[in-house]
Design a protein around this motif. Structure first.
Motif, short mmCIF file in Angstrom:
data_model
loop_
_atom_site.label_atom_id
_atom_site.label_comp_id
_atom_site.label_asym_id
_atom_site.label_seq_id
_atom_site.Cartn_x
_atom_site.Cartn_y
_atom_site.Cartn_z
N PHE A 186 0.86 -1.18 0.00
CA PHE A 186 0.00 0.00 0.00
C PHE A 186 0.89 1.23 0.00
O PHE A 186 1.60 1.48 0.97
CB PHE A 186 -0.89 0.03 1.25
CG PHE A 186 -1.99 -0.98 1.25
CD1 PHE A 186 -3.19 -0.73 0.59
CD2 PHE A 186 -1.82 -2.19 1.90
CE1 PHE A 186 -4.21 -1.68 0.60
CE2 PHE A 186 -2.84 -3.14 1.91
CZ PHE A 186 -4.04 -2.88 1.26
N ASP A 187 0.88 1.99 -1.10
CA ASP A 187 1.65 3.23 -1.18
C ASP A 187 1.08 4.05 -2.32
O ASP A 187 0.75 3.50 -3.37
CB ASP A 187 3.13 2.94 -1.43
CG ASP A 187 4.03 4.11 -1.05
OD1 ASP A 187 3.71 5.25 -1.44
OD2 ASP A 187 5.03 3.87 -0.37
N ASP A 188 0.97 5.37 -2.12
CA ASP A 188 0.45 6.22 -3.19
C ASP A 188 1.55 6.75 -4.09
O ASP A 188 1.28 7.46 -5.05
CB ASP A 188 -0.39 7.36 -2.62
CG ASP A 188 0.39 8.27 -1.69
OD1 ASP A 188 1.41 7.82 -1.13
OD2 ASP A 188 -0.03 9.43 -1.52
N THR A 227 -0.47 -4.43 -5.51
CA THR A 227 -0.28 -3.07 -5.00
C THR A 227 -1.61 -2.33 -4.95
O THR A 227 -2.56 -2.69 -5.66
CB THR A 227 0.69 -2.27 -5.90
OG1 THR A 227 0.13 -2.16 -7.21
CG2 THR A 227 2.06 -2.93 -5.97
N PRO A 259 -2.81 2.02 -4.39
CA PRO A 259 -2.45 3.40 -4.07
C PRO A 259 -3.35 4.02 -2.98
O PRO A 259 -3.25 5.19 -2.69
CB PRO A 259 -2.62 4.12 -5.40
CG PRO A 259 -3.75 3.38 -6.05
CD PRO A 259 -3.57 1.94 -5.63
N HIS A 260 -4.26 3.23 -2.42
CA HIS A 260 -5.18 3.71 -1.38
C HIS A 260 -5.57 2.53 -0.50
O HIS A 260 -5.21 1.39 -0.78
CB HIS A 260 -6.43 4.35 -2.00
CG HIS A 260 -7.18 3.38 -2.87
ND1 HIS A 260 -7.98 2.38 -2.36
CD2 HIS A 260 -7.21 3.25 -4.21
CE1 HIS A 260 -8.49 1.68 -3.36
NE2 HIS A 260 -8.03 2.18 -4.49
N CYS A 261 -6.29 2.83 0.56
CA CYS A 261 -6.70 1.75 1.46
C CYS A 261 -8.23 1.68 1.61
O CYS A 261 -8.74 1.29 2.66
CB CYS A 261 -6.00 1.86 2.81
SG CYS A 261 -6.24 3.44 3.63
N ASP A 284 2.30 2.02 3.81
CA ASP A 284 2.81 3.39 3.88
C ASP A 284 2.04 4.18 4.93
O ASP A 284 0.85 3.95 5.14
CB ASP A 284 2.65 4.05 2.50
CG ASP A 284 3.13 5.48 2.46
OD1 ASP A 284 4.18 5.78 3.06
OD2 ASP A 284 2.46 6.31 1.83
N ILE A 299 -0.81 6.77 3.24
CA ILE A 299 -1.70 6.17 2.25
C ILE A 299 -3.10 6.82 2.33
O ILE A 299 -3.66 6.95 3.41
CB ILE A 299 -1.77 4.62 2.45
CG1 ILE A 299 -2.51 3.95 1.30
CG2 ILE A 299 -2.37 4.24 3.79
CD1 ILE A 299 -1.69 3.77 0.08
N GLY A 303 -2.10 5.18 7.11
CA GLY A 303 -1.53 3.88 7.45
C GLY A 303 -1.84 3.39 8.85
O GLY A 303 -2.02 2.20 9.07
N SER A 344 7.74 4.45 6.05
CA SER A 344 7.48 5.87 5.93
C SER A 344 8.78 6.66 6.05
O SER A 344 9.76 6.17 6.59
CB SER A 344 6.53 6.32 7.05
OG SER A 344 6.33 7.71 7.02
#
Length: 123
Positions: free
Chosen positions: A8-10, A31, A33-35, A53, A56, A61, A83
């Motif tokens: 999870f990472d934008d 992957t 880009p959001h949760c 992340d 996120i 996170g 992070s």
């Protein structure tokens, strides 16, 4: 059976680099880009490890990790909090993550942290 990891990472660059490195090591990489709908998303993938992340979108996170760790069927999945935040150690503890990794990180560091959580998962 392949090992699955969910990142999870934008930041698309981090997603690309991590995906490339981990796929080269035999990981099945997923992957996001959001949760959004994180619990359902994670259940659909059933990863062996999660990289989370701090920044996120949408809930962040800490809340995303707390959500996962509160779910009976998901709480045993190791979460590596990552992070560039100076206070990453306390953020990871607040989130309930299994460990943390400071950004920017060395790719060898990434591999070692993943190996450690996988070894502790088996133990």
């Amino acid at each position: 059976m392949s090992k699955r990891i969910l990142i999870f990472d934008d930041d698309v660059d981090i997603l690309s680099i991590c995906s490339y490195i981990l796929e080269e090591q035999g990981w099945d990489v997923h992957t996001s880009p959001h949760c959004n709908n994180i619990s359902e998303f994670v259940r659909g993938i059933q990863p062996d490890v999660i990289l989370m992340d701090n920044w996120i979108p949408d809930s962040g996170g800490v809340i995303a990790t707390q959500t996962l760790k509160s779910e009976r069927d998901l709480r045993t999945i190791p979460v590596i909090y990552f992070s560039a935040n100076n206070d990453i150690q306390s953020l990871a503890a607040q989130a309930g993550a299994d460990t943390y990794l400071e950004k920017p990180f060395d790719l060898n560091e990434l591999e070692l942290v993943i190996e450690r959580v996988m070894a502790s998962k088996v133990a």
